[in-house]
Design a protein around this motif. Structure first.
Motif, PDB file in Angstrom:
ATOM      1  N   CYS A 160       7.368  33.930  25.186  1.00 15.42           N
ATOM      2  CA  CYS A 160       8.090  33.256  24.109  1.00 15.42           C
ATOM      3  C   CYS A 160       7.331  32.017  23.633  1.00 15.42           C
ATOM      4  O   CYS A 160       7.106  31.089  24.407  1.00 15.42           O
ATOM      5  CB  CYS A 160       9.491  32.868  24.574  1.00 15.42           C
ATOM      6  N   GLY A 161       6.921  32.019  22.385  1.00  8.42           N
ATOM      7  CA  GLY A 161       6.213  30.874  21.836  1.00  8.42           C
ATOM      8  C   GLY A 161       4.767  30.749  22.271  1.00  8.42           C
ATOM      9  O   GLY A 161       4.156  29.697  22.101  1.00  8.42           O
ATOM     10  N   THR A 162       4.200  31.813  22.816  1.00  2.00           N
ATOM     11  CA  THR A 162       2.815  31.777  23.289  1.00  2.00           C
ATOM     12  C   THR A 162       1.846  32.009  22.129  1.00  2.00           C
ATOM     13  O   THR A 162       2.031  32.957  21.356  1.00  2.00           O
ATOM     14  CB  THR A 162       2.592  32.856  24.361  1.00  2.00           C
ATOM     15  N   PRO A 163       0.816  31.194  21.983  1.00  2.00           N
ATOM     16  CA  PRO A 163      -0.137  31.330  20.872  1.00  2.00           C
ATOM     17  C   PRO A 163      -1.155  32.438  21.140  1.00  2.00           C
ATOM     18  O   PRO A 163      -2.335  32.177  21.397  1.00  2.00           O
ATOM     19  CB  PRO A 163      -0.796  29.952  20.820  1.00  2.00           C
ATOM     20  N   SER A 164      -0.726  33.675  21.059  1.00  2.00           N
ATOM     21  CA  SER A 164      -1.563  34.791  21.495  1.00  2.00           C
ATOM     22  C   SER A 164      -2.811  34.967  20.632  1.00  2.00           C
ATOM     23  O   SER A 164      -3.876  35.350  21.145  1.00  2.00           O
ATOM     24  CB  SER A 164      -0.747  36.090  21.508  1.00  2.00           C
ATOM     25  N   VAL A 165      -2.726  34.694  19.335  1.00  2.00           N
ATOM     26  CA  VAL A 165      -3.913  34.835  18.472  1.00  2.00           C
ATOM     27  C   VAL A 165      -4.986  33.833  18.886  1.00  2.00           C
ATOM     28  O   VAL A 165      -6.175  34.174  18.988  1.00  2.00           O
ATOM     29  CB  VAL A 165      -3.529  34.645  16.991  1.00  2.00           C
ATOM     30  N   LEU A 166      -4.579  32.599  19.148  1.00  2.00           N
ATOM     31  CA  LEU A 166      -5.539  31.580  19.576  1.00  2.00           C
ATOM     32  C   LEU A 166      -6.092  31.874  20.966  1.00  2.00           C
ATOM     33  O   LEU A 166      -7.268  31.624  21.242  1.00  2.00           O
ATOM     34  CB  LEU A 166      -4.886  30.203  19.556  1.00  2.00           C
ATOM     35  N   ILE A 167      -5.259  32.415  21.854  1.00  2.00           N
ATOM     36  CA  ILE A 167      -5.734  32.748  23.201  1.00  2.00           C
ATOM     37  C   ILE A 167      -6.753  33.882  23.130  1.00  2.00           C
ATOM     38  O   ILE A 167      -7.765  33.875  23.845  1.00  2.00           O
ATOM     39  CB  ILE A 167      -4.555  33.103  24.121  1.00  2.00           C
ATOM     40  N   GLY A 185       0.341  34.670   9.949  1.00  2.00           N
ATOM     41  CA  GLY A 185       1.214  35.614   9.273  1.00  2.00           C
ATOM     42  C   GLY A 185       1.695  36.725  10.172  1.00  2.00           C
ATOM     43  O   GLY A 185       2.228  36.494  11.260  1.00  2.00           O
ATOM     44  N   ALA A 186       1.478  37.967   9.734  1.00  5.59           N
ATOM     45  CA  ALA A 186       1.975  39.140  10.461  1.00  5.59           C
ATOM     46  C   ALA A 186       1.243  39.366  11.777  1.00  5.59           C
ATOM     47  O   ALA A 186       1.690  40.170  12.604  1.00  5.59           O
ATOM     48  CB  ALA A 186       1.854  40.378   9.585  1.00  5.59           C
ATOM     49  N   ARG A 187       0.124  38.669  11.995  1.00  7.05           N
ATOM     50  CA  ARG A 187      -0.595  38.837  13.271  1.00  7.05           C
ATOM     51  C   ARG A 187       0.118  38.133  14.416  1.00  7.05           C
ATOM     52  O   ARG A 187      -0.221  38.350  15.582  1.00  7.05           O
ATOM     53  CB  ARG A 187      -2.010  38.279  13.154  1.00  7.05           C
ATOM     54  N   MET A 188       1.096  37.275  14.107  1.00  3.44           N
ATOM     55  CA  MET A 188       1.828  36.588  15.167  1.00  3.44           C
ATOM     56  C   MET A 188       2.625  37.599  15.981  1.00  3.44           C
ATOM     57  O   MET A 188       3.472  38.321  15.459  1.00  3.44           O
ATOM     58  CB  MET A 188       2.767  35.532  14.584  1.00  3.44           C
TER      59      MET A 188
END
Length: 260
Positions: free
Chosen positions: A29-36, A235-238
């Motif tokens: 929940c709320g994890t910045p997966s794209v940045l990781i 955007g939709a990549r989140m």
């Protein structure tokens, strides 16, 4: 003042080996997966991660562990992450286990410039007395234990001294940002994200949507842009995965029955 960047590579241009990185989120929940994922692509290694937890085996943080990019983790618990647990017990990963509320306060204090504070949490346990395994040796024998904390009476109550946490970078996630980096989070995804940003020298946020400066009402700003260095629209990549899906049984209970 425009803090918006075009790509994740641009957002993480300053990342280097050996940095301490605070990660927002709670499980998934709320994890910045794209940045990781971009951090994984950067090739940076020997990282010290500060995170509430690493999430399940399917999390983006786990991919960093699988790639052997992490040497140390400060977290509140291991949970059911078998990769995290396995590397800890085999001695390839040092782990600082911190009570969850204390971890939040260590980050908040770091962001506020407070070097240490006293808390009653952990008094009378191994947190205060030391002896929690920080690192195992290759043979499964503990190679390093946590040290005892200083204990003082504050207002007639035993409290232990905790030092604050700061980071080189914070990777966080929000729902909406303006071009100046002011953020609004969605519901419980707010969790550790603001604390990580405030405790870091450079905070990078991935957001679902960016609006012009002034479009987020002052009362709706959850984190001031003064704490944010770069904004990455995804955007939709989140990703917003469900950690443990639970659904009701489709059969409708008859009279005198309980629905399962």
């Amino acid at each position: 003042m425009n803090k918006v960047v075009d790509t994740a590579a641009d957002a993480l241009a300053a990342v280097t080996d050996g940095q301490t990185i605070a990660l927002g989120g709670f499980g998934l929940c709320g994890t910045p997966s794209v940045l990781i994922e971009a951090l994984l692509d950067s090739g940076a290694t020997d990282l010290h991660l500060i995170t509430n937890n690493c999430g399940p085996d399917t999390s983006a943080v786990t991919e960093l562990l699988r790639a052997r990019r992490v040497s140390r983790i400060t977290a509140s618990y291991i949970g059911d992450n078998s990769v995290f647990l396995g590397q800890y017990l085999r001695g390839s990963l040092s782990v600082d286990l911190v009570p969850q509320g204390t971890l939040a306060e260590k980050l908040r204090a770091g962001g506020a410039g407070i070097p240490a504070f006293y808390t009653p949490t952990g008094v009378g346990t191994a947190v205060a007395e030391g002896g929690i395994p920080l690192r195992y040796g290759a043979a499964g024998v503990v190679a390093e234990y946590s040290a005892a904390r200083r204990v003082e009476q504050v207002g007639g109550r035993d409290c232990l001294l905790e030092h604050s946490l700061t980071a080189d970078l914070a990777l966080i996630r929000a729902e909406v940002a303006d071009t100046q980096g002011n953020l609004r989070f969605r519901a419980s995804a707010r969790n550790f994200n603001p604390l990580c940003a405030m405790a870091a020298r450079v905070a990078i946020v991935e957001v679902a949507r960016v609006v012009d400066a002034g479009r987020i009402g002052a009362d709706d700003i959850h984190l001031s842009g003064v704490f944010v260095s770069r904004v990455l629209p995804v955007g939709a990549r989140m990703r917003k995965p469900i950690e443990r899906l639970r659904v009701a049984h489709p059969r409708v209970a008859g009279e005198g029955e309980l629905a399962s």
